[in-house]
Motif scaffolding. Structure first.
Motif, PDB file in Angstrom:
ATOM      1  N   SER A  47       0.734  -1.222   0.080  1.00 11.67           N
ATOM      2  CA  SER A  47      -0.207   0.467   0.044  1.00 11.67           C
ATOM      3  C   SER A  47       1.277   1.348   0.123  1.00 11.67           C
ATOM      4  O   SER A  47       1.461   0.896   0.591  1.00 11.67           O
ATOM      5  CB  SER A  47      -0.430  -0.132   1.148  1.00 11.67           C
ATOM      6  N   HIS A  65     -13.571  -6.760  -4.159  1.00  8.74           N
ATOM      7  CA  HIS A  65     -12.930  -6.067  -2.789  1.00  8.74           C
ATOM      8  C   HIS A  65     -11.457  -5.842  -2.647  1.00  8.74           C
ATOM      9  O   HIS A  65     -10.941  -5.242  -1.842  1.00  8.74           O
ATOM     10  CB  HIS A  65     -13.706  -6.874  -1.557  1.00  8.74           C
ATOM     11  N   ASP A  66     -10.841  -6.671  -3.122  1.00 12.57           N
ATOM     12  CA  ASP A  66      -9.071  -6.772  -3.567  1.00 12.57           C
ATOM     13  C   ASP A  66      -8.600  -5.947  -3.847  1.00 12.57           C
ATOM     14  O   ASP A  66      -7.085  -6.205  -4.389  1.00 12.57           O
ATOM     15  CB  ASP A  66      -8.635  -8.043  -3.633  1.00 12.57           C
ATOM     16  N   GLU A  67      -9.143  -4.993  -4.818  1.00 16.04           N
ATOM     17  CA  GLU A  67      -7.834  -4.108  -5.671  1.00 16.04           C
ATOM     18  C   GLU A  67      -8.227  -2.478  -5.059  1.00 16.04           C
ATOM     19  O   GLU A  67      -9.402  -2.140  -5.496  1.00 16.04           O
ATOM     20  CB  GLU A  67      -8.591  -4.430  -7.386  1.00 16.04           C
ATOM     21  N   PHE A  68      -6.629  -2.141  -4.745  1.00 18.93           N
ATOM     22  CA  PHE A  68      -7.120  -0.584  -3.966  1.00 18.93           C
ATOM     23  C   PHE A  68      -6.216   0.149  -5.545  1.00 18.93           C
ATOM     24  O   PHE A  68      -5.357  -0.087  -5.966  1.00 18.93           O
ATOM     25  CB  PHE A  68      -6.355  -0.956  -2.760  1.00 18.93           C
ATOM     26  N   ARG A  93      -7.577   5.703   0.035  1.00 17.21           N
ATOM     27  CA  ARG A  93      -7.033   3.648  -1.106  1.00 17.21           C
ATOM     28  C   ARG A  93      -8.665   3.651  -0.739  1.00 17.21           C
ATOM     29  O   ARG A  93      -8.920   3.036   0.748  1.00 17.21           O
ATOM     30  CB  ARG A  93      -6.250   3.655  -0.252  1.00 17.21           C
ATOM     31  N   SER A 105     -11.493   0.213  -2.676  1.00 19.08           N
ATOM     32  CA  SER A 105     -11.632  -0.963  -3.695  1.00 19.08           C
ATOM     33  C   SER A 105     -12.961  -0.445  -4.443  1.00 19.08           C
ATOM     34  O   SER A 105     -13.351   0.971  -3.887  1.00 19.08           O
ATOM     35  CB  SER A 105     -12.025  -1.698  -2.665  1.00 19.08           C
ATOM     36  N   ARG A 106     -12.845  -1.179  -5.296  1.00 20.56           N
ATOM     37  CA  ARG A 106     -13.993  -1.183  -6.435  1.00 20.56           C
ATOM     38  C   ARG A 106     -15.530  -1.426  -5.700  1.00 20.56           C
ATOM     39  O   ARG A 106     -16.317  -0.438  -5.804  1.00 20.56           O
ATOM     40  CB  ARG A 106     -14.096  -1.877  -7.697  1.00 20.56           C
ATOM     41  N   SER A 166     -19.889  -8.396  -3.042  1.00 29.53           N
ATOM     42  CA  SER A 166     -18.694  -8.323  -3.056  1.00 29.53           C
ATOM     43  C   SER A 166     -18.026  -9.534  -3.950  1.00 29.53           C
ATOM     44  O   SER A 166     -17.942 -11.048  -2.962  1.00 29.53           O
ATOM     45  CB  SER A 166     -17.415  -8.726  -1.555  1.00 29.53           C
ATOM     46  N   SER A 169     -14.154 -11.718  -5.794  1.00 29.50           N
ATOM     47  CA  SER A 169     -12.933 -11.107  -5.917  1.00 29.50           C
ATOM     48  C   SER A 169     -12.158 -10.895  -7.261  1.00 29.50           C
ATOM     49  O   SER A 169     -12.754 -11.825  -8.090  1.00 29.50           O
ATOM     50  CB  SER A 169     -11.352 -12.778  -5.250  1.00 29.50           C
ATOM     51  N   ASP A 174      -2.661  -4.024  -5.258  1.00 30.88           N
ATOM     52  CA  ASP A 174      -3.108  -2.285  -4.491  1.00 30.88           C
ATOM     53  C   ASP A 174      -1.699  -1.522  -4.978  1.00 30.88           C
ATOM     54  O   ASP A 174      -0.727  -1.670  -4.982  1.00 30.88           O
ATOM     55  CB  ASP A 174      -2.265  -2.772  -3.387  1.00 30.88           C
ATOM     56  N   SER A 178      -2.611   1.861  -4.820  1.00 25.47           N
ATOM     57  CA  SER A 178      -2.800   3.118  -3.641  1.00 25.47           C
ATOM     58  C   SER A 178      -0.985   4.158  -3.374  1.00 25.47           C
ATOM     59  O   SER A 178      -0.393   3.163  -3.471  1.00 25.47           O
ATOM     60  CB  SER A 178      -3.386   3.154  -2.061  1.00 25.47           C
TER      61      SER A 178
END
Length: 321
Positions: free
Chosen positions: A137, A209-212, A250, A252-253, A273, A275, A288, A290
């Protein structure tokens, strides 16, 4: 009497390009500049020409450099060049790496600038957060660039080319840019408007939920570009700058969709939600990316808008329009 400074926006018909033209058009008369833009589609959109009737526009092919000579003759050597032009859809870049490199590495633009006699211009170039690998991050500017897709690789190549060739440059690594629609609506779907459109239909939709990322409000990107341009025009000090340009949050979608739903009053149970690994998008995407924006805030004295406020303003303008 000193001549007005010349500002050229390359890719002026795109989403960011149009917002940049608007930003420069609203500069007070105390810092006047002549403004021109390039376009690839021919002719440029009528709505854009109507909105900015005083601007010169030039048809330019970035792959070949055709059209730059006309700018030299009609407009003159620019003092500031803002390069917003890019092939920025990762899947399209993956399918055609050669086209991605030929457009995203601005060799014809830079070579034209270098060919101009007695020219001393600042190149402000838009790069991307996708130059980072995405395994931690809040990346800083001096972290290693390890792009995972062709789009990111083409942008790293562009950064290297500009750093080697240009005496004065500012490279802006931008996250997802969001905000209101442009004067002449762009064909690509805008992130907040797209989420709003999907949720407004009342159907269940999936969001990662797991791309930032650190989505950045478009007017904050414009503010950074204006600040850099004004500084260069007023003092002309040598500039070699690399800045992360993101928002302060930061997200997520999934969190982006939840924010839209909350502001609009949509049923949150419509948001499912999932992945990122559950969907094949035809291109690898970093998990990630960010970014730490401390340097941006300190260098240009800008305060990027919170994601929630940016979304609220974007949606309120959609209602008006």
């Amino acid at each position: 009497m000193m001549r007005k400074k010349r500002v050229l926006v390359v890719g002026g018909t795109g989403y960011l390009g149009q917002h940049v033209l608007q930003g420069f058009s609203e500069i007070p008369a105390t810092t006047p500049c002549d403004l021109a833009f390039t376009h690839h589609s021919n002719p440029p959109p009528p709505a854009l020409l109507t909105a900015f009737p005083h601007l010169l526009s030039f048809h330019v092919d970035l792959k070949t450099g055709q059209g730059f000579q006309a700018i030299s003759q009609t407009f003159g050597p620019p003092d500031v060049v803002i390069n917003c032009a890019a092939l920025s859809v990762p899947r399209a870049c993956e399918m055609d790496p050669a086209a991605s490199m030929s457009v995203n590495v601005p060799s014809s633009l830079v070579n034209w600038l270098l060919s101009l006699e007695e020219s001393n211009s600042l190149l402000i170039h838009l790069s991307t957060d996708q130059v980072y690998e995405g395994v931690k991050s809040f990346y800083k500017e001096d972290d290693e660039t390890v792009p995972v897709n062709v789009y990111g690789k083409s942008k790293v190549a562009a950064e290297q080319f500009i750093s080697e060739k240009c005496s004065n440059f500012a490279i802006l690594r931008s996250s997802i840019i969001f905000g209101p629609q442009t004067v002449s609506p762009v064909p690509k779907s805008l992130p907040i408007q797209w989420i709003d459109g999907v949720l407004s239909q009342g159907n269940t939709s999936e969001f990662f939920h797991d791309e930032f990322r650190c989505p950045v409000y478009v007017k904050d990107v414009v503010a950074a570009i204006l600040a850099l341009s004004k500084r260069w025009i007023s003092d002309g000090k040598q500039t070699k700058l690399l800045l992360n340009v993101g928002g302060p949050d930061r997200v997520s979608r999934l969190q982006m969709a939840e924010t839209v739903a909350d502001i609009r009053g949509y049923n949150p149970s419509l948001i499912k939600s999932v992945s990122a690994s559950s969907v094949d998008r035809g291109v690898k995407s970093p998990a990630d990316i960010s970014m730490d924006i401390t340097k941006l805030v300190q260098t240009l004295d800008v305060t990027p808008t919170s994601f929630r406020d940016g979304v609220r303003w974007t949606l309120s303008m959609e209602v008006k329009s």
